[in-house]
Design a protein around this motif. Sequence first.
Motif, PDB file in Angstrom:
ATOM      1  N   ARG A   5       1.028  -1.123  -0.051  1.00 11.93           N
ATOM      2  CA  ARG A   5      -0.163  -0.083  -0.074  1.00 11.93           C
ATOM      3  C   ARG A   5       0.746   1.218  -0.025  1.00 11.93           C
ATOM      4  N   PRO A   7       0.322   5.983  -0.702  1.00 14.66           N
ATOM      5  CA  PRO A   7      -0.553   7.043  -1.281  1.00 14.66           C
ATOM      6  C   PRO A   7      -0.558   7.001  -2.745  1.00 14.66           C
ATOM      7  N   ARG A   8       0.400   6.519  -3.447  1.00 11.56           N
ATOM      8  CA  ARG A   8       0.314   6.707  -4.985  1.00 11.56           C
ATOM      9  C   ARG A   8      -0.519   5.526  -5.411  1.00 11.56           C
ATOM     10  N   HIS A  10      -3.116   4.253  -3.847  1.00 16.72           N
ATOM     11  CA  HIS A  10      -4.594   4.686  -3.459  1.00 16.72           C
ATOM     12  C   HIS A  10      -5.011   5.411  -4.831  1.00 16.72           C
ATOM     13  N   ARG A  11      -4.188   6.462  -5.236  1.00 17.21           N
ATOM     14  CA  ARG A  11      -4.723   7.435  -6.271  1.00 17.21           C
ATOM     15  C   ARG A  11      -4.911   6.478  -7.409  1.00 17.21           C
ATOM     16  N   LEU A  12      -4.001   5.703  -7.621  1.00 18.45           N
ATOM     17  CA  LEU A  12      -4.301   4.680  -8.802  1.00 18.45           C
ATOM     18  C   LEU A  12      -5.412   3.991  -8.904  1.00 18.45           C
ATOM     19  N   ARG A  14      -8.231   4.962  -7.555  1.00 18.07           N
ATOM     20  CA  ARG A  14      -9.327   5.740  -7.540  1.00 18.07           C
ATOM     21  C   ARG A  14      -9.395   5.952  -9.214  1.00 18.07           C
ATOM     22  N   ILE A  15      -8.637   6.011  -9.914  1.00 18.60           N
ATOM     23  CA  ILE A  15      -8.487   6.241 -11.449  1.00 18.60           C
ATOM     24  C   ILE A  15      -8.930   4.972 -11.936  1.00 18.60           C
ATOM     25  N   ASP A  18     -12.683   4.390 -11.719  1.00 18.32           N
ATOM     26  CA  ASP A  18     -13.413   5.038 -13.119  1.00 18.32           C
ATOM     27  C   ASP A  18     -13.219   4.313 -14.235  1.00 18.32           C
ATOM     28  N   GLY A  86      -6.841   0.726  -2.070  1.00 17.98           N
ATOM     29  CA  GLY A  86      -5.747   0.747  -2.944  1.00 17.98           C
ATOM     30  C   GLY A  86      -4.763  -0.431  -2.473  1.00 17.98           C
TER      31      GLY A  86
END
Length: 102
Positions: A5, A7-8, A10-12, A14-15, A18, A86
């Motif tokens: 895990r 932060p990067r 987690h952003r991925l 979310r993308i 979508d 993530g």
Amino acid sequence: MPEYRSPRAHRLARILADMAPGAAVLRISQLDPTQSWPSPFCRAYDRLGRGIPLTRVRGLTAARWVIRAHPDVPWDQPYDLDLDSGVLRPATERHVAVEGAR
């Protein structure tokens, strides 16, 4: 069982959520069942473990992004990416019973 895990990641996630509406988990591997050589591969599953169709391009793109975001992961086995948290962890067999294949 190791978990990966960041932060990067987690952003991925979310993308990727979508890109695969309705998906809760992406199963990523280097073992595309249609190829005889290693190739990035992705399948999407909803919260109940049912498969969600992805186009070949979306699946390949998602797999490449996850593999590149986690260079420290040994990709000799499939991994599940939880799209809510993530977190990337070794794949479980729970989707196999529903889908019939990895």
